[in-house]
Design a protein around this motif. Structure first.
Motif, PDB file in Angstrom:
ATOM      1  N   THR A   1     -65.125  21.399  30.647  1.00  0.00           N
ATOM      2  CA  THR A   1     -64.869  20.984  32.032  1.00  0.00           C
ATOM      3  C   THR A   1     -64.077  19.690  32.116  1.00  0.00           C
ATOM      4  N   ASN A   2     -63.743  19.082  30.970  1.00  0.00           N
ATOM      5  CA  ASN A   2     -63.004  17.820  30.993  1.00  0.00           C
ATOM      6  C   ASN A   2     -61.771  17.929  30.095  1.00  0.00           C
ATOM      7  N   PRO A   3     -60.654  18.405  30.636  1.00  0.00           N
ATOM      8  CA  PRO A   3     -59.459  18.627  29.804  1.00  0.00           C
ATOM      9  C   PRO A   3     -58.849  17.349  29.250  1.00  0.00           C
ATOM     10  N   VAL A   4     -59.329  16.188  29.699  1.00  0.00           N
ATOM     11  CA  VAL A   4     -58.799  14.923  29.188  1.00  0.00           C
ATOM     12  C   VAL A   4     -59.065  14.799  27.694  1.00  0.00           C
ATOM     13  N   LYS A   5     -60.229  15.256  27.230  1.00  0.00           N
ATOM     14  CA  LYS A   5     -60.677  14.993  25.869  1.00  0.00           C
ATOM     15  C   LYS A   5     -60.681  16.218  24.960  1.00  0.00           C
ATOM     16  N   GLU A   6     -60.424  17.396  25.488  1.00  0.00           N
ATOM     17  CA  GLU A   6     -60.694  18.621  24.734  1.00  0.00           C
ATOM     18  C   GLU A   6     -59.464  19.131  23.980  1.00  0.00           C
ATOM     19  N   ASP A   7     -59.735  19.842  22.883  1.00  0.00           N
ATOM     20  CA  ASP A   7     -58.644  20.283  22.016  1.00  0.00           C
ATOM     21  C   ASP A   7     -59.079  21.533  21.254  1.00  0.00           C
ATOM     22  N   THR A   8     -58.113  22.410  20.978  1.00  0.00           N
ATOM     23  CA  THR A   8     -58.421  23.629  20.226  1.00  0.00           C
ATOM     24  C   THR A   8     -58.864  23.318  18.795  1.00  0.00           C
ATOM     25  N   GLU A   9     -58.411  22.190  18.246  1.00  0.00           N
ATOM     26  CA  GLU A   9     -58.851  21.782  16.902  1.00  0.00           C
ATOM     27  C   GLU A   9     -60.378  21.679  16.858  1.00  0.00           C
ATOM     28  N   TYR A  10     -60.951  21.095  17.897  1.00  0.00           N
ATOM     29  CA  TYR A  10     -62.399  20.929  17.937  1.00  0.00           C
ATOM     30  C   TYR A  10     -63.101  22.280  18.081  1.00  0.00           C
ATOM     31  N   ILE A  11     -62.541  23.160  18.869  1.00  0.00           N
ATOM     32  CA  ILE A  11     -63.134  24.494  19.049  1.00  0.00           C
ATOM     33  C   ILE A  11     -63.211  25.217  17.712  1.00  0.00           C
ATOM     34  N   GLU A  12     -62.114  25.208  16.965  1.00  0.00           N
ATOM     35  CA  GLU A  12     -62.073  25.909  15.678  1.00  0.00           C
ATOM     36  C   GLU A  12     -63.086  25.338  14.697  1.00  0.00           C
ATOM     37  N   ASN A  13     -63.217  24.015  14.676  1.00  0.00           N
ATOM     38  CA  ASN A  13     -64.134  23.398  13.725  1.00  0.00           C
ATOM     39  C   ASN A  13     -65.588  23.591  14.123  1.00  0.00           C
ATOM     40  N   ILE A  14     -65.866  23.631  15.427  1.00  0.00           N
ATOM     41  CA  ILE A  14     -67.225  23.917  15.883  1.00  0.00           C
ATOM     42  C   ILE A  14     -67.641  25.311  15.415  1.00  0.00           C
ATOM     43  N   GLU A  15     -66.756  26.283  15.595  1.00  0.00           N
ATOM     44  CA  GLU A  15     -67.067  27.646  15.152  1.00  0.00           C
ATOM     45  C   GLU A  15     -67.298  27.684  13.642  1.00  0.00           C
ATOM     46  N   SER A  16     -66.467  26.982  12.901  1.00  0.00           N
ATOM     47  CA  SER A  16     -66.588  26.956  11.443  1.00  0.00           C
ATOM     48  C   SER A  16     -67.918  26.344  11.018  1.00  0.00           C
ATOM     49  N   ASP A  17     -68.325  25.259  11.670  1.00  0.00           N
ATOM     50  CA  ASP A  17     -69.575  24.584  11.308  1.00  0.00           C
ATOM     51  C   ASP A  17     -70.790  25.462  11.571  1.00  0.00           C
ATOM     52  N   ILE A  18     -70.786  26.160  12.694  1.00  0.00           N
ATOM     53  CA  ILE A  18     -71.919  27.041  13.018  1.00  0.00           C
ATOM     54  C   ILE A  18     -72.051  28.139  11.969  1.00  0.00           C
ATOM     55  N   LYS A  19     -70.932  28.720  11.588  1.00  0.00           N
ATOM     56  CA  LYS A  19     -70.958  29.783  10.576  1.00  0.00           C
ATOM     57  C   LYS A  19     -71.425  29.239   9.232  1.00  0.00           C
ATOM     58  N   TRP A  20     -70.976  28.026   8.884  1.00  0.00           N
ATOM     59  CA  TRP A  20     -71.384  27.444   7.611  1.00  0.00           C
ATOM     60  C   TRP A  20     -72.901  27.218   7.575  1.00  0.00           C
ATOM     61  N   LEU A  21     -73.482  26.872   8.722  1.00  0.00           N
ATOM     62  CA  LEU A  21     -74.928  26.684   8.786  1.00  0.00           C
ATOM     63  C   LEU A  21     -75.688  28.012   8.694  1.00  0.00           C
ATOM     64  N   GLY A  22     -74.962  29.115   8.789  1.00  0.00           N
ATOM     65  CA  GLY A  22     -75.590  30.414   8.577  1.00  0.00           C
ATOM     66  C   GLY A  22     -75.902  31.190   9.839  1.00  0.00           C
ATOM     67  N   PHE A  23     -75.254  30.847  10.961  1.00  0.00           N
ATOM     68  CA  PHE A  23     -75.569  31.511  12.226  1.00  0.00           C
ATOM     69  C   PHE A  23     -74.355  32.239  12.779  1.00  0.00           C
ATOM     70  N   GLU A  24     -74.637  33.275  13.572  1.00  0.00           N
ATOM     71  CA  GLU A  24     -73.603  34.040  14.270  1.00  0.00           C
ATOM     72  C   GLU A  24     -73.989  34.124  15.744  1.00  0.00           C
ATOM     73  N   TRP A  25     -73.016  34.002  16.608  1.00  0.00           N
ATOM     74  CA  TRP A  25     -73.259  34.092  18.047  1.00  0.00           C
ATOM     75  C   TRP A  25     -73.069  35.528  18.516  1.00  0.00           C
ATOM     76  N   ALA A  26     -73.747  35.849  19.617  1.00  0.00           N
ATOM     77  CA  ALA A  26     -73.571  37.176  20.212  1.00  0.00           C
ATOM     78  C   ALA A  26     -72.229  37.260  20.926  1.00  0.00           C
ATOM     79  N   HIS A  27     -71.883  36.206  21.686  1.00  0.00           N
ATOM     80  CA  HIS A  27     -70.626  36.163  22.443  1.00  0.00           C
ATOM     81  C   HIS A  27     -70.125  34.728  22.463  1.00  0.00           C
ATOM     82  N   VAL A  28     -68.824  34.575  22.622  1.00  0.00           N
ATOM     83  CA  VAL A  28     -68.227  33.260  22.859  1.00  0.00           C
ATOM     84  C   VAL A  28     -67.810  33.183  24.321  1.00  0.00           C
ATOM     85  N   TYR A  29     -68.289  32.167  25.004  1.00  0.00           N
ATOM     86  CA  TYR A  29     -67.915  31.936  26.394  1.00  0.00           C
ATOM     87  C   TYR A  29     -67.403  30.507  26.549  1.00  0.00           C
ATOM     88  N   TYR A  30     -66.774  30.276  27.690  1.00  0.00           N
ATOM     89  CA  TYR A  30     -66.307  28.941  28.057  1.00  0.00           C
ATOM     90  C   TYR A  30     -66.768  28.665  29.479  1.00  0.00           C
TER      91      TYR A  30
END
Length: 584
Positions: free
Chosen positions: A76-105
């Motif tokens: 909700t705050n486009p001032v600070k947000e970036d696709t780089e962060y989105i990609e790394n968040i997804e990578s970190d969750i997977k590395w911790l061993g979890f999978e999401w049912a759906h991705v939403y925004y």
């Protein structure tokens, strides 16, 4: 709803108050017996270990009780947000061993949130305020005195509707107008004193482009997204306790807007708060972590000294160790500062089970075995992991000239020194017993620094031979053959901060000196948090391991292969020592 399958040990283990609420709600049939959670990070930075605590409960309990967990980016705050962060968040969750049912925004719901806000205006529950942020803050009142009504609070509905459209036109200047919910300016919970629900930014959004110029505020977005998504349990940290009544109010209004008349207590998301993960000698605010990166105090978000998930991964922590630590400290309603030594203890226990044992010499000095045949190279066998037989063995070379640690030799040694010294015997790991020459134990340079040590070996004492049982007083030393040793870079990491609670210390410095955060940081950052050794030697087997592989350097500590490592220039990171030496 999937059938939940708990093991007998899971059923016996005491559960947290958060988990107990899930058990009770499922037993009561709330939300039709469904369990749906969400992990809602803002994509304005990399995830840190505090987020891992939220990930563990959001994904972990959904998995444990047969539910689903969605990943929803709070964009909700486009001032600070970036696709780089989105990609790394997804990578970190997977590395911790979890999978999401759906991705939403959150931006997926912008139109519905806008329509809901328009309905609130028509209902007389929201209005456009043209006052400055400073005036609005002044009118809020205090915890002991009521606020004052805005002069725009009772403006005509049609006028607020027209101005709300103008807020999104791209022509409205940020800061000149906001949309506020009309609740109660005398409410004891100050969040109810006509909170802001929309503001003007006029900044393109990474997903919606220029469609929106007015953006919803967090409190107006979060609960509604939970509701529209079908979330049953919304977990957050303790600072949101005061936000919960507003969360519930907005969700109730949204159900009214949608014409849903079922029992709101049984069919709605329920917010529950738990304590944050706070660690000693650690700073976890994304704002401060970004400042460290931008000001060059660390090499990046994945610097192994950072408390980010990718930093811990690069440091050599396993996902199991992080989740094991979170499970050990648990979920409560009391904030506490957890000891970094406890996390390191969990990591140490975990790596003891999974790390491959290798020989590495970090501060080398040469040993020459004078009675060993010149030019001869012997192949010995080393166990990869004594804790896990299935990991097998690997071969190591033994030769006349070896590297050992400089600390393992003393020219003049007291009686209790059990390592190498003139006339003393030691055992070499997986090899022979050697004895240091008494008449000419070593060579030294002009500065008195030892350059070479002279020993003899007992050929009957090789590991596996009958003579290997010969008892000696000396210790067992690790070593690397000069014949095939590989020069390596080793990075020794320590705690990034000199003080136990850098957050409070920073605040105290800023108050006393009236300085900015970066100036305060520089005063308490640990100048010895990274030591780079470039003259180390390691056995070839270690250099054949993939990046991020877990290793134990025998007698030294746990290390891993850094992603910077190449066959020509191997690089290893220290994860944690074999023992806790920090307090000493």
């Amino acid at each position: 709803m999937k059938e939940n399958t708990l093991t007998e040990s899971e059923e016996r283990k005491p559960v947290s108050f958060v988990e107990q609420k899930v058990i009770d709600d499922l037993a009561a049939g709330k939300n039709g017996g469904r369990l749906q959670t969400r992990f809602p990070p803002e994509p304005n930075g990399y995830l840190h270990i505090g987020h891992a605590k939220a990930i563990a409960i959001d994904f972990g309990l959904a998995k444990k009780y047969g539910g689903e967990c969605n990943l929803r980016f709070d964009d909700t705050n486009p001032v600070k947000e970036d696709t780089e962060y989105i990609e790394n968040i997804e990578s970190d969750i997977k590395w911790l061993g979890f999978e999401w049912a759906h991705v939403y925004y959150a931006s997926d719901y912008f139109q519905q949130l806008w329509d809901f806000a328009v309905w609130l205006i028509r209902q007389g529950r929201a209005y456009v305020d043209e006052q400055s942020a400073e005036l609005i803050a002044q009118q809020k009142g205090t915890t002991t005195s009521p606020g004052q009504n805005s002069p725009f609070r009772d403006r005509p509905v049609e006028e607020s509707l027209r101005l709300f459209d103008y807020m999104n036109s791209g022509q409205c200047q940020p800061g000149t107008m906001v949309l506020r919910a009309k609740i109660d300016m005398a409410h004891p919970n100050m969040l109810f004193r006509d909170p802001l629900i929309y503001r003007v930014l006029n900044i393109p959004h990474v997903k919606t482009g220029t469609r929106w110029n007015a953006y919803p505020m967090y409190d107006f977005t979060h609960g509604q997204c939970d509701y529209l998504e079908g979330v049953t349990h919304s977990w957050c940290t303790l600072e949101f306790v005061e936000h919960r009544p507003l969360y519930d109010l907005f969700v109730g209004w949204m159900k009214e807007w949608r014409g849903e008349t079922d029992n709101i207590e049984d069919n709605r998301p329920r917010q529950t708060e738990f304590n944050k993960l706070n660690l000693s000698y650690t700073l976890m605010s994304k704002r401060n972590l970004l400042a460290l990166v931008q000001n060059g105090m660390v090499s990046g978000w994945d610097d192994p000294r950072m408390p980010t998930i990718c930093g811990f991964r690069r440091r050599g922590y396993s996902p199991e160790s992080i989740l094991g630590f979170i499970d050990k400290i648990g979920y409560t309603k009391i904030d506490a500062l957890n000891d970094m030594a406890l996390l390191e203890s969990v990591v140490r226990d975990d790596l003891n089970q999974r790390a491959q044992r290798v020989a590495a010499v970090l501060d080398p000095v040469k040993v020459v075995i004078t009675n060993y045949p010149e030019g001869q190279v012997e192949t010995l066998t080393a166990v990869n992991n004594p804790e896990r037989e299935s990991d097998g063995t690997h071969e190591v070379e033994f030769s006349r000239e070896l590297w050992i640690e400089r600390d393992d030799f003393r020219q003049e040694a007291e009686k209790k020194f059990m390592r190498l010294a003139p006339g003393k015997e030691v055992r070499l790991k997986n090899a022979y017993i050697i004895k240091c020459d008494e008449t000419h134990p070593c060579d030294v340079d002009a500065e008195g620094r030892v350059t070479c040590i002279y020993c003899t070996y007992d050929p009957e004492t090789r590991s596996g031979l009958p003579g290997a049982d010969r008892k000696i007083k000396g210790k067992t030393l690790h070593w690397v053959s000069c014949h095939n040793a590989v020069r390596a870079e080793v990075r020794l990491y320590d705690r990034l901060w000199k003080v136990e609670n850098p957050r409070d210390e920073m605040a105290a410095i800023r108050d006393a000196q009236q300085c900015d955060a970066v100036t305060a940081m520089r005063q308490i950052i640990n100048p010895d948090s990274l030591t780079v050794l470039t003259d180390c030697y390691i056995e070839p087997f270690a250099t054949s391991q993939e990046p991020l592989s877990y290793l134990q350097f025998q007698r030294i500590g746990y290390f891993n292969v850094d992603p910077d490592s190449t066959p020509d220039h191997p690089v290893f990171n220290k994860t944690v020592g074999l023992k806790d030496t920090w307090k000493k």
